[in-house]
Design an enzyme around this catalytic site. Sequence first.
Site, mmCIF file in Angstrom:
data_model
loop_
_atom_site.group_PDB
_atom_site.id
_atom_site.type_symbol
_atom_site.label_atom_id
_atom_site.label_comp_id
_atom_site.label_asym_id
_atom_site.label_seq_id
_atom_site.Cartn_x
_atom_site.Cartn_y
_atom_site.Cartn_z
ATOM 1 N N CYS A 79 -21.476 4.969 3.042
ATOM 2 C CA CYS A 79 -21.327 3.775 3.871
ATOM 3 C C CYS A 79 -21.635 4.092 5.339
ATOM 4 O O CYS A 79 -22.784 4.280 5.699
ATOM 5 C CB CYS A 79 -19.937 3.170 3.685
ATOM 6 S SG CYS A 79 -19.841 1.448 4.240
ATOM 7 N N HIS A 167 -19.292 2.540 -2.071
ATOM 8 C CA HIS A 167 -18.193 3.520 -2.151
ATOM 9 C C HIS A 167 -18.013 3.997 -3.586
ATOM 10 O O HIS A 167 -17.364 3.321 -4.399
ATOM 11 C CB HIS A 167 -16.893 2.898 -1.641
ATOM 12 C CG HIS A 167 -16.872 2.662 -0.174
ATOM 13 N ND1 HIS A 167 -16.460 3.616 0.732
ATOM 14 C CD2 HIS A 167 -17.252 1.582 0.555
ATOM 15 C CE1 HIS A 167 -16.561 3.123 1.961
ATOM 16 N NE2 HIS A 167 -17.043 1.899 1.890
ATOM 17 N N GLU A 169 -16.147 6.357 -4.566
ATOM 18 C CA GLU A 169 -14.820 6.936 -4.769
ATOM 19 C C GLU A 169 -13.797 5.933 -5.294
ATOM 20 O O GLU A 169 -12.753 6.330 -5.824
ATOM 21 C CB GLU A 169 -14.311 7.564 -3.465
ATOM 22 C CG GLU A 169 -14.014 6.598 -2.325
ATOM 23 C CD GLU A 169 -15.219 6.253 -1.464
ATOM 24 O OE1 GLU A 169 -15.021 5.848 -0.300
ATOM 25 O OE2 GLU A 169 -16.356 6.381 -1.947
ATOM 26 N N SER A 221 15.677 18.133 -2.203
ATOM 27 C CA SER A 221 16.010 16.707 -2.195
ATOM 28 C C SER A 221 16.252 16.163 -3.591
ATOM 29 O O SER A 221 16.749 15.050 -3.744
ATOM 30 C CB SER A 221 14.850 15.925 -1.573
ATOM 31 O OG SER A 221 13.704 15.967 -2.412
ATOM 32 N N GLY A 222 15.888 16.937 -4.616
ATOM 33 C CA GLY A 222 15.961 16.436 -5.980
ATOM 34 C C GLY A 222 14.649 15.854 -6.446
ATOM 35 O O GLY A 222 14.494 15.496 -7.611
ATOM 36 N N GLY A 223 13.674 15.734 -5.524
ATOM 37 C CA GLY A 223 12.372 15.184 -5.855
ATOM 38 C C GLY A 223 11.387 16.247 -6.306
ATOM 39 O O GLY A 223 11.674 17.445 -6.303
ATOM 40 N N VAL A 224 10.191 15.789 -6.670
ATOM 41 C CA VAL A 224 9.171 16.681 -7.209
ATOM 42 C C VAL A 224 8.684 17.678 -6.164
ATOM 43 O O VAL A 224 8.562 18.883 -6.444
ATOM 44 C CB VAL A 224 7.974 15.862 -7.757
ATOM 45 C CG1 VAL A 224 6.867 16.793 -8.253
ATOM 46 C CG2 VAL A 224 8.423 14.947 -8.871
#
Length: 509
Positions: A79, A167, A169, A221-224
Amino acid sequence: MKPQILIIDFGSQYTQLIARRVRELHVFCEIHPYNKFPTDMENLKGVILSGSPCSVRDTDSPNPDISVFKGKVPLLGVCYGAQLLAQNNSGKVEASNTREYGRAKLSHFDTSDQLLKGLSANSQVWMSHGDTITQAPKDADIIASTESVKVAAYKLKNEWTYGIQFHPEVTHSLEGKTIIQNFVSHICHAVPNWTPASFVETTVNEIQKKVGNDKVVLGLSGGVDSSVAALLLHKAIGKNLYCIFVDNGLLRKDEFESVLHSYKNLGLNVVGVDAKELFYQALDNLTDPELKRKAIGKVFIDVFDTESHKIVDVKWLAQGTIYPDVIESVSVKGPSATIKSHHNVGGLPDYMKLQIVEPLRMLFKDEVRLVGKELKLDDTILNRHPFPGPGLAIRILGNITAQKVKTLQEVDAIFIQGLKNSGLYSQVWQAGAILLPVQSVGVMGDERTYENAVALRAVTSTDGMTADWAHLPYDFLADISNEIINKVRGVNRVVYDISSKPPATIEWE
């Protein structure tokens, strides 16, 4: 690992998608802003120029010197990138009379060209531009056209330099992945060696060299993200990693105990800190979302600092920073640059005097999960929905009290468990409940009630940058609503949020 593809960012909202598509081919790439990109990258196989909200016709539009790459490695302009290459090579770019946005068909393309090899007739692509190339660059072949755009794609003769005005993508370009693969794999001859296993091996070695025998502290944090970062560090330095998991009183029901148990089963050296009352005190009478975030961040820093000082001679702070955070921190001005209050430990004050180690800083969210799977992270954490750093504080609109948290925890637990029991949890990117500052009239038995309303929110997404509301079955929503109203004292009305992002956000605050 050294990047093989360099993506130069001109501020497009789609730049991160280009990188994701390249990495899906197991090829490592990096994004750098147009005004600050490396020119001496070892192992460089190709360069991609992104789109932009700017016009190449403007005198102050981005126009970096790319002569160090052009004609020496394959180059693909997307683009704005295509228009820039055209204008700088004796082509002509003008404001289009037929501003082309949205879906278009490649009515003609050169099937023998390496970039377009394997495309179907009338292949659908996604256009998003107000300017158009009205005259192809000097010594260029036009290799694709649509009914409205004659120069949809071109190639400079005698060099592997391409420009495309659509685009590839985005998913709306149905065979865009083929085009990117043709460029990366067949034109650039990039080696597909970017795998979770290779990342783990390389990163562990880098951590060992960087940290040595020093001690590292990490806030879980307990997150991934923080969990995968912990496993990588543990693999590299073992018991020299000290993890701190803070209960801010804003977690999901029973989450502190269950996640702490999971961490200990993974062999991590982790300390759980109950700091609920400190957070509730700091949040007392605060209603503004930004003030709530800042109050939570400040208390977390104080608690984290106190706990980390109990560790003798700790020298490093580990963070679960991922690649989108890195890109946003250096991004050029434009749609790809976002401004938000980050909840992670990135705002720690200077007095903590700790060096930073960020093992995930080059990974997208989906790559973090793949690495977690490679490290055998427990599925309950690996497949967990994203959860906001400020927790339930930004899902309780208005002031925070311990009773409101308890009410929302009960509602949230019914909703999330219901999704899991119905096999819907894995189909949803993120889900949760919001306690509204609204009371409504209801009837229970023969009595009139005047109690709280809650909203349920569930979205589908690939990366959280955009999201659509999840079309959950009506029967499921009816059952969940009935269970919430029957079991959670103080709630007599349930609504379902059907807003998409944009224009709404996933969280309400």
